[in-house]
Enzyme design. Structure first.
Site, short mmCIF file in Angstrom:
data_model
loop_
_atom_site.label_atom_id
_atom_site.label_comp_id
_atom_site.label_asym_id
_atom_site.label_seq_id
_atom_site.Cartn_x
_atom_site.Cartn_y
_atom_site.Cartn_z
N ASP A 1 7.15 5.25 1.60
CA ASP A 1 5.90 5.30 0.83
C ASP A 1 4.87 4.65 1.76
O ASP A 1 5.10 4.61 2.98
CB ASP A 1 6.06 4.54 -0.51
CG ASP A 1 4.90 4.78 -1.47
OD1 ASP A 1 4.87 5.83 -2.12
OD2 ASP A 1 3.99 3.93 -1.56
N TRP B 1 -2.21 13.88 6.61
CA TRP B 1 -1.86 14.74 7.74
C TRP B 1 -1.30 16.09 7.26
O TRP B 1 -1.73 17.16 7.71
CB TRP B 1 -0.85 13.98 8.61
CG TRP B 1 -0.12 14.71 9.67
CD1 TRP B 1 -0.60 15.05 10.90
CD2 TRP B 1 1.25 15.15 9.62
NE1 TRP B 1 0.39 15.68 11.62
CE2 TRP B 1 1.53 15.76 10.87
CE3 TRP B 1 2.27 15.08 8.66
CZ2 TRP B 1 2.79 16.30 11.16
CZ3 TRP B 1 3.51 15.62 8.95
CH2 TRP B 1 3.75 16.22 10.19
N LYS C 1 11.46 2.64 -7.59
CA LYS C 1 10.50 2.33 -6.53
C LYS C 1 10.79 0.92 -6.05
O LYS C 1 11.30 0.10 -6.80
CB LYS C 1 9.06 2.37 -7.09
CG LYS C 1 8.01 2.59 -6.03
CD LYS C 1 7.78 4.07 -5.81
CE LYS C 1 6.85 4.34 -4.66
NZ LYS C 1 6.46 5.77 -4.64
N GLY D 1 -7.61 8.61 3.22
CA GLY D 1 -6.40 8.19 3.91
C GLY D 1 -6.33 8.87 5.26
O GLY D 1 -7.11 9.79 5.56
N PHE D 2 -5.40 8.40 6.11
CA PHE D 2 -5.15 9.11 7.36
C PHE D 2 -3.68 9.03 7.75
O PHE D 2 -3.30 9.15 8.91
CB PHE D 2 -6.08 8.62 8.50
CG PHE D 2 -5.80 7.21 8.97
CD1 PHE D 2 -4.96 6.96 10.05
CD2 PHE D 2 -6.39 6.13 8.33
CE1 PHE D 2 -4.71 5.66 10.49
CE2 PHE D 2 -6.15 4.83 8.76
CZ PHE D 2 -5.30 4.60 9.84
N GLY D 3 -2.85 8.83 6.74
CA GLY D 3 -1.41 8.70 7.01
C GLY D 3 -0.69 10.03 6.90
O GLY D 3 -1.29 11.10 7.01
N ASN D 4 0.58 9.93 6.69
CA ASN D 4 1.47 11.10 6.66
C ASN D 4 1.05 12.13 5.60
O ASN D 4 1.09 13.34 5.85
CB ASN D 4 2.88 10.55 6.39
CG ASN D 4 3.80 11.55 5.80
OD1 ASN D 4 3.98 11.59 4.58
ND2 ASN D 4 4.37 12.38 6.64
N VAL D 5 0.59 11.65 4.43
CA VAL D 5 0.23 12.58 3.36
C VAL D 5 -1.05 13.34 3.72
O VAL D 5 -1.11 14.57 3.64
CB VAL D 5 0.09 11.82 2.02
CG1 VAL D 5 -0.42 12.75 0.93
CG2 VAL D 5 1.42 11.19 1.62
O1 2IT Z 1 5.55 8.60 -4.36
C1 2IT Z 1 6.49 9.31 -3.96
O2 2IT Z 1 6.88 10.29 -4.61
C2 2IT Z 1 7.13 8.97 -2.70
N1 2IT Z 1 6.72 7.99 -2.07
C3 2IT Z 1 8.29 9.76 -2.18
C4 2IT Z 1 9.56 9.26 -2.76
C5 2IT Z 1 10.82 9.89 -2.25
O3 2IT Z 1 11.87 9.46 -2.72
O4 2IT Z 1 10.78 10.77 -1.39
#
Ligand code: 2IT
Length: 447
Positions: A165, A243, A125, A237-241
């Site tokens: 992320d 969504w 990360k 949240g209101f981001g990509n996840v």
């Molecule tokens: O927390 C996660 O698993 C991500 N942000 C995705 C990581 C990725 O390498 O797609």
């Protein structure tokens, strides 16, 4: 003192200031206790001491010029946690709260999550304390280029493969990839995932975390003979996840009733269930303002300043999709009081330690490292497609994602059952992920 307790204690003494990292390691170590005691080979090889220590931590300075021509300085990091089963893999987070402790916890969790996907990916990360809120497009680009000018020497398709992320989406991955390609003078597509579809990105990668989380919840419900149809789902949240969760949950017949942001939350009693509403979520995110109140203004629903959905409205299923420690003990008590039966963490370590304990005891609870693994799983599929120099169809990717999520669900249940704690998804996820990584470490000797 047990082996697990002694490792836990020494970690606490060594890194007393790394609160998130200690929270994540303590939870995992505690859940491994019986399993590790029963298998002395792990202690003999000191696997626990090794698995909680990142293989490598990189920290660097990121200087860039803002639109006024003034010099800005941020900190950049990459934590290469564990490469026993594959190249380091995990996202980049751009957020002012980013510290090494936060990235160590995320990389540690990622190691177990990636093992659960069945794909050959180690754990990593990275990110920066750069704050994207309010930055212009050109500032974002300059920051990404400067960040990559340091990071490029530490990554590659067989070494470490970052992705997005919090604060890093398709736009940022595009800028990061452009700079990487320019520096190394190679089209190493599988060095970054979450790329645009025109240059090696996988179809469904943007949707994958949310879709995968809903597939996981469907599996949880199946064990009770239920379906998601007709259930109310609260998300934060209101981001990509968020969504992706809203789209798939709606498609399968559920009603998604909330979103949240740093400013508060919105409750939409009609459901966040139309293309217009989903597209507006993307628009809000792209605006860089980081407020959810805009949704309430646009669709004429109620906004609750500084509040969280869990305390406001009853729901059948809670799917926190924002940030670590976003669900408190009080929130879980309110969820239970209001009849919520399922808490599926979509954020990484979405519950505080106390909230987790209560939820795991009194609700049907599943941890982020299992529920949200669909994102990194499709990243793994993106790497496969890049290596093959092919792009798969949406149906192919979706089918693989579904299989991976139901397989993770089955692994959690089987591992929990095997230690006499049926239905304990948290314990099951930790043991199943640990087993795979630990076996690979044992086989590779003392390295
Ligand atoms: O927390 C996660 O698993 C991500 N942000 C995705 C990581 C990725 O390498 O797609």
């Amino acid at each position: 003192m047990s082996y697990v307790s002694s490792v836990s204690k020494s970690l606490q003494a060594r890194y007393p200031w790394e609160k998130e990292f200690l929270q994540a390691t303590t939870e995992v170590l505690e859940s491994l206790e019986e399993f590790v005691e029963r298998n002395p080979k792990y202690k003999q090889a000191r696997i626990l001491e090794r698995i909680v220590e990142p293989e490598r931590v990189i920290s660097f300075r990121v200087c860039w010029l803002d639109d006024k021509g003034e010099v800005q300085v941020n900190r950049g990091y990459r934590v290469q946690f564990n490469s026993a089963i594959g190249p380091y893999k995990g996202g980049l987070r751009f957020h002012p709260s980013v510290t090494l402790s936060m990235l160590k916890f995320l990389a540690f969790e990622q190691t177990f999550k990636n093992a659960l996907t069945t794909l050959p990916m180690g754990g990593g990360k990275g990110g920066s304390d750069f704050n994207p809120t309010g930055k212009s497009e050109t500032e974002i680009m300059r920051f990404c280029q400067s960040f990559m000018t340091e990071l490029y020497r530490h990554i590659g398709p067989h070494l470490d493969v970052p992705a997005g992320d919090v604060g890093v989406g398709g736009r940022e991955v595009g800028y990061l990839y452009g700079q990487y390609k320019r520096i190394v003078n190679q089209f190493d597509a599988a060095t970054l995932t979450g790329k645009g579809l025109t240059f090696g990105g996988s179809i469904l990668r943007p949707e994958a975390t949310g879709y995968g989380a809903v597939y996981f919840v469907v599996e949880m419900l199946k064990t009770k003979g239920e379906t998601i149809k007709g259930k109310t789902v609260g998300i934060s949240g209101f981001g990509n996840v968020s969504w992706g969760v809203a789209k798939k949950a709606t498609e399968l017949g559920a009603k998604v009733i909330s979103l949240s942001g740093p400013d508060g939350c919105v409750i939409d009693p009609d459901g966040i269930g139309t293309e217009e509403k989903w597209n507006y979520m993307l628009e809000m995110r792209a605006s860089g303002r980081d407020v959810v109140k805009d949704y309430a203004d646009k669709f004429d629903v109620r906004f609750y300043a500084k509040a969280r959905p869990w305390d406001i409205i009853p729901m059948d299923i809670a799917m926190p999709s924002a940030f670590q420690n976003e669900v408190s003990l009080e929130n879980v008590k309110n969820l239970i009081k209001n009849g919520c039966k399922i808490l599926a963490e979509v954020s990484n370590m979405g519950c505080t330690a106390e909230a987790f304990k209560l939820a795991n005891e009194k609700m049907m609870y599943a941890p982020g490292k299992a529920v949200n693994a669909g994102g990194v799983a499709v990243s793994g599929l993106e790497m496969s497609q890049n290596s093959e120099r092919l792009s798969w169809r949406a149906e192919e990717v979706d089918e693989k994602l579904k299989w991976i999520m139901s397989n993770i669900h089955a692994q959690c249940l089987a591992a929990a059952e095997a230690v006499g704690d049926p239905g304990n998804y948290a314990k099951g996820a930790n043991i199943a992920g640990f087993k795979k990584v630990a076996e690979a470490m044992l086989a590779q000797g003392v390295v």
